[in-house]
Motif scaffolding. Structure first.
Motif: not given
Length: 287
Positions: A206-226
């Motif tokens: 995974f990329t860190l962009t994909e990591l942020a998307a996976a965290i968003s989906a799992t936690a139900g909270q929007q997370v972005a990659y900076a």
């Protein structure tokens, strides 16, 4: 197979302890395991379970000789010391293992250590070269990043709504410490691994962009990659409380990730442990 005792260095740390547990699960008697570390009070519970516990400080030649006495195989977990001291520590362990007559040294290296451009990669490459120069029977466990390096930061990530790094869109084949430990236990307890080089990582990168998307989906909270320049990321890590040298090393590791140095599609981890490694989604859900 019949084994003489197996030494696990760094058993006071997370990967070392997990390897000890994996050896026990594979049926190795507690009496045939030697767990070592600098502060053996931290592994008193292993001694209570019948495991031999010995103090081993990588800076103490005499102590290493005593710690490895009577051992047949040894897991050298790379030292958690300042980068400039790592290779010297590893060489002392390798020398002591050779003097003790150890028949196999398994070393936890990093993916693509022979070509890695990072500061950490250089220490692993020099250690691998020393093993070869000493003609030490060995197996290289080139571990990619730990999933726990990300799941352990989830509170901060969710607090700020951001994964911060300097890895660009580089792909990372992270896996769990437990899976890396299981792989180490396999090579320590089965034949046919001497001279092998295993590039170990998860099946799905995974990329860190994909990591942020996976965290968003799992936690139900929007997370972005900076994504930051390497120097800015190092400053951010230092501002968060990490020692300056460690901050620079970790930022440099992200630079290596941007070049694909933590990516592998070898399938070696799956083959060694005999099952699919834990995925990012599973690790996030568990955390």
């Amino acid at each position: 197979m019949t084994l003489m005792p197996i030494v696990v260095t760094g058993a006071t740390g997370q990967l070392g302890r997990l390897t000890v547990e994996a050896l026990l699960r594979r049926g190795i008697p507690a009496a045939d395991i030697i767990a070592t570390g600098r502060d053996i009070a931290r592994i008193k519970d292993l001694a209570d379970r019948g495991i031999t516990v010995r103090r081993a400080d990588f800076a103490d030649n005499d102590g290493l000789a005593e710690a490895f006495a009577g051992a047949d195989r040894l897991l050298l977990i790379s030292a958690s010391v300042p980068v400039g001291e790592r290779v010297a520590h590893h060489r002392r362990v390798i020398d002591a293992a050779a003097s003790a007559g150890v028949s196999l040294v398994a070393y936890t290296s990093t993916t693509h250590a022979d070509t890695a451009t990072t500061v950490l990669g250089a220490t692993h490459r020099e250690t691998e070269e020393y093993l070869r120069d000493r003609a030490t029977p060995s197996v290289l466990l080139r571990n990619s990043w730990y999933l726990e390096n990300y799941t352990g930061r989830l509170p901060q990530i969710l607090q700020h709504g951001a994964v911060v790094g300097a890895a660009g869109e580089g792909r990372i084949s992270a896996a769990s410490r437990a899976d890396y430990a299981e792989a180490a236990a396999v090579v320590l307890t089965t034949e046919g691994h001497t001279g092998a080089v295993y590039e170990l990582g998860g099946d799905a990168s995974f990329t860190l962009t994909e990591l942020a998307a996976a965290i968003s989906a799992t936690a139900g909270q929007q997370v972005a990659y900076a994504d930051l320049p390497v120097a800015d990321f190092a400053r951010a890590l230092a501002a968060a409380g990490l020692p300056a040298e460690l901050a620079e090393v970790l930022a440099d590791a992200d630079r290596g990730m941007s070049r694909g140095e933590m990516y592998t599609d070898s399938g070696d981890l799956r083959r060694l442990i005999g099952r699919p490694p834990v995925t990012l989604t599973e690790a996030l859900a568990g955390a």
